[in-house]
Design an enzyme around this catalytic site. Structure first.
Site, PDB file in Angstrom:
ATOM      1  CG  LEU A  14      13.873  89.197   2.372  1.00 16.40           C
ATOM      2  CD1 LEU A  14      15.033  89.971   1.741  1.00 16.40           C
ATOM      3  CD2 LEU A  14      13.821  87.858   2.654  1.00 16.40           C
ATOM      4  CG  HIS A  15       9.748  91.902   7.378  1.00 18.50           C
ATOM      5  ND1 HIS A  15      10.583  92.776   8.161  1.00 18.50           N
ATOM      6  CD2 HIS A  15       9.233  92.460   6.123  1.00 18.50           C
ATOM      7  CE1 HIS A  15      10.793  94.017   7.384  1.00 18.50           C
ATOM      8  NE2 HIS A  15       9.973  93.700   6.221  1.00 18.50           N
ATOM      9  CB  ALA A  16       8.650  86.672  10.396  1.00 20.52           C
TER      10      ALA A  16
END
Length: 93
Positions: A14-16
């Site tokens: 759950l990044h960028a």
């Protein structure tokens, strides 16, 4: 309280881009949802909160809400997290 537990499928966790798509969908649904990873719980509509979870691919997260319409909202968000949101066609399905 309605809950759904799902494993984060995106290669970058759950990044960028995956976090952005998740938060945008949570906002669009308009149902207050919280996302929990380990002992940390944050609003699903908070980009900084979602990023702060540090959820990598394979992390099990729990979505929860006690608001009206929670079941459908949680199903939608859980289905989103179970796909690779790094892929360009992630929201087309």
């Amino acid at each position: 309280m309605a809950q759904r537990t799902v494993t984060v499928a995106s290669a970058s966790g759950l990044h960028a881009r995956p976090a952005k798509l998740f938060v945008q969908e949570a906002v669009r649904l308009g149902v207050p949802v919280r996302i929990r990873a380990g002992e940390r719980t944050v609003p699903a509509t908070s980009m900084l909160g979602v990023l702060s979870l540090g959820a990598v691919q394979g992390t099990e997260v729990t979505l929860e809400s006690d608001a009206p319409g929670a079941g459908e909202a949680l199903d939608t968000l859980a289905a989103l997290l179970s796909r690779d949101l790094d892929a360009g066609e992630a929201l087309d399905a």
